[in-house]
Enzyme design. Structure first.
Site, short mmCIF file in Angstrom:
data_model
loop_
_atom_site.label_atom_id
_atom_site.label_comp_id
_atom_site.label_asym_id
_atom_site.label_seq_id
_atom_site.Cartn_x
_atom_site.Cartn_y
_atom_site.Cartn_z
N GLY A 32 4.32 -84.17 84.24
CA GLY A 32 3.06 -84.89 84.04
C GLY A 32 2.43 -84.56 82.70
N HIS A 38 7.01 -88.55 76.30
CA HIS A 38 7.50 -88.97 77.62
C HIS A 38 7.74 -90.48 77.67
CE1 HIS A 38 5.22 -85.22 78.89
NE2 HIS A 38 6.40 -85.00 79.40
N GLN A 154 16.84 -76.53 77.01
CA GLN A 154 16.79 -77.10 78.37
C GLN A 154 17.80 -78.23 78.52
OE1 GLN A 154 13.14 -77.93 80.82
NE2 GLN A 154 13.37 -79.96 79.93
N MET A 185 5.49 -83.82 69.79
CA MET A 185 4.59 -84.08 70.91
C MET A 185 4.89 -83.12 72.05
SD MET A 185 2.70 -86.81 70.37
CE MET A 185 2.60 -88.01 69.07
N SER A 186 3.86 -82.53 72.64
CA SER A 186 4.04 -81.59 73.74
C SER A 186 2.77 -81.60 74.58
CB SER A 186 4.27 -80.18 73.16
OG SER A 186 4.05 -79.20 74.17
O1 PAF Z 1 10.70 -80.48 80.63
C1 PAF Z 1 9.99 -80.46 81.66
O2 PAF Z 1 8.95 -81.10 81.73
C2 PAF Z 1 10.45 -79.62 82.86
O3 PAF Z 1 11.06 -78.45 82.45
C3 PAF Z 1 11.34 -80.40 83.84
C4 PAF Z 1 12.64 -80.82 83.21
C5 PAF Z 1 10.60 -81.64 84.34
C6 PAF Z 1 11.67 -79.53 85.05
O4 PAF Z 1 10.52 -79.13 85.73
#
Ligand code: PAF
Length: 281
Positions: A32, A38, A154, A185-186
């Site tokens: 979120g 995103h 990740q 962006m974060s």
């Molecule tokens: O990158 C993220 O927002 C989180 O690490 C993820 C991949 C949704 C896992 O909770």
């Protein structure tokens, strides 16, 4: 309107119906506090699949007790509006109990690319990420899943998870979205004061300079030391790491190989990460 489901059963019912109709399904896992980065993942998902599912779940298992789980930005109504405008078909917004019911006792630990970098500073982080991502992949059974290159380690860990466990999900990495001055962006940028934002914007410049230096044959140790000093001189309070690694495996970078320079740096109470490409020469 984006449909919203909160249970695994409802998620499965919808995805199964789509798959039975021959539709390709993409998943974008998120926590979120959605921003342009995103939205670009959703766009990539929609380009590659017929239906796009976005999960919104602030995963407690990837936060250490000292980290920002309680104050992590939560804004579901705003997020759902963004999903709707991005043409997302389904939002999965489970509760903590839905994901980790009483007695939950399994942890997935991925080796290989999880070694070092973030793990040196957040030892339980990738176990938490791998566990929740594996669950989401089993729950949503997507054909593809889209992750941002911003969280580059990740992305590599999730790819390795799928490879090692034969999970039939195509993992797509999507380029980092930056503001006009290159700040990645974060969701955690929301923590930064205006003065900190100005400092944060210098992080990518030090990284880009380091990557360019490696590409033209500069000494790696000296280049990383210079980058670290530049980040500190810019006003950051500390640098957890700045390292060059190989793109696919995250093994130590070998001269001439395709790589990434990855950084994590602290600014006030906020920790920022970023990475840039080192092109193969
Ligand atoms: O990158 C993220 O927002 C989180 O690490 C993820 C991949 C949704 C896992 O909770």
């Amino acid at each position: 309107m984006t449909e919203v489901v909160e249970t695994v059963a409802a998620l499965r019912a919808q995805v199964n119906a789509w798959r039975a109709a021959g539709l390709k399904v993409a998943l974008v896992p998120t926590m979120g506090a959605l921003h342009e980065g995103h939205v670009s993942l959703m766009r990539a998902a929609r380009q590659r699949a017929d239906r796009c599912v976005v999960s919104i779940f602030v995963n407690p298992r990837q936060f250490a007790p000292t980290e920002d789980l309680d104050k992590y930005p939560r804004q579901l109504a705003l997020d759902l509006d963004k999903l709707h405008r991005a043409g997302v078909h389904l939002a999965f917004t489970p509760s903590v109990d839905e994901v980790y019911p009483e007695g939950f006792a399994t942890t997935i630990s991925v080796g290989g690319p999880s070694a070092g970098l973030e793990t040196d500073f957040r030892p339980a982080f990738f176990d938490g990420v791998a566990t929740v991502v594996a669950k989401l992949f089993v729950q949503a059974a997507p054909d593809i899943a889209v992750f941002g290159e911003k969280d580059y380690q990740q992305l590599c860990v999730v790819r390795k998870l799928c490879l090692d466990l034969n999970l039939p999900v195509e993992v797509v990495g999507s380029p980092t979205i930056r503001d006009a001055e290159g700040l990645a962006m974060s969701s955690r940028n929301a923590y930064l004061s205006p003065a900190e934002l100005e400092i944060a914007r210098k992080l990518n410049k030090a990284l880009r300079k380091a990557a360019a230096a490696l590409q033209v044959g500069a000494d790696e140790t000296a280049t990383m030391a210079t980058a670290r000093q530049e980040v500190l001189d810019a006003g950051f309070d500390g640098v957890d790491y700045v390292e060059a690694r190989e793109s696919l495996t995250l093994a130590p970078w070998r001269r001439g190989a395709e790589g990434r320079v990855l950084v994590a740096a602290r600014l006030g109470k906020t920790r920022l990460i970023d990475n840039v490409e080192v092109r193969k020469t």
